[in-house]
Enzyme design. Sequence first.
Site, mmCIF file in Angstrom:
data_model
loop_
_atom_site.group_PDB
_atom_site.id
_atom_site.type_symbol
_atom_site.label_atom_id
_atom_site.label_comp_id
_atom_site.label_asym_id
_atom_site.label_seq_id
_atom_site.Cartn_x
_atom_site.Cartn_y
_atom_site.Cartn_z
ATOM 1 N N ASP A 119 1.973 5.063 -0.309
ATOM 2 C CA ASP A 119 1.259 6.262 0.091
ATOM 3 C C ASP A 119 1.148 7.264 -1.053
ATOM 4 O OD1 ASP A 119 1.035 5.267 2.682
ATOM 5 O OD2 ASP A 119 2.954 6.135 3.283
ATOM 6 N N ARG A 159 10.235 6.068 5.467
ATOM 7 C CA ARG A 159 10.420 7.519 5.545
ATOM 8 C C ARG A 159 10.888 7.946 6.935
ATOM 9 N NH1 ARG A 159 4.698 9.222 3.358
ATOM 10 N NH2 ARG A 159 5.410 11.324 3.958
ATOM 11 N N ARG A 194 0.840 -1.191 0.000
ATOM 12 C CA ARG A 194 0.000 0.000 0.000
ATOM 13 C C ARG A 194 0.881 1.249 0.000
ATOM 14 N NH1 ARG A 194 -4.962 1.166 4.249
ATOM 15 N NH2 ARG A 194 -5.605 3.161 3.377
#
Length: 256
Positions: free
Chosen positions: A52, A197, A50
């Site tokens: 972003d 991240r 998934r």
Amino acid sequence: MRNIALQLMYVGTAYHGWQVQKTVTTVAETLEKALSTVVCHPVKCTGAGRTDAGVHAETYVANFHTTSSIPCERLPLAVNTRLPDDIVVVRAAEVPDSFNAIGSCLKKEYTYRIYNSRIRNAFFVDRAWFYPKPLDEKVMQAAASQFVGTHDFAAVQSVGTEVQSTVRTIHYFDITRAGDLITCRVCANGFLYNMVRALVGTCVYAAEGKLSPDDIPRLLESRNRTAAGPTVPPGGLYMTRLWYPEDTLGQVVPFR
């Protein structure tokens, strides 16, 4: 009913991630619409992860089931003529019914790119994080090495998707520089929400002297998100490699 795996690539700037959502445009929704016009029935794709909003994929795998008899070698061209330029199907393969793009994936590699220069580069806008302060990639690597292995990564997970466990195994986390471009490659058996991240943000914190690489084991033990570095912007993040069992797709892995 055939199970078809697709290898694709996309630039994520215009999309709110992979996953279909009700009110915004996503990669999965765009791909499913294109596939539906080719196979002449509604299509539901399962993706490898998934990603972003704003995140890219140099390599991505999705699978879908179809009653269509269109040969796999013809599918990429047929679908690409119905897709926008920033999504491309590279190849297609018929796979066993048990294959699932996310469930069958053994490990994944993400790459984060930082454009580290006093002056920004227009060609890296939304493709790399522009960071004008000097960064020492050797200090960043020293920090990155502390994350390798099996750990509880709750300290680098943003609030979001519920998971049964925050324990993951990082196989490698390599940081290199070529001119002004710093490349951070991290491979794991799975990633938590915004984990990559936050990992990169923590390595940047180390390069800035806000924490020491030796602090990272204690940071992980604390499970405290506020003790780690920031979640860096999405435009520098790419899914770059995916590993599957060799007999699943009839060819060597990884996809890249």
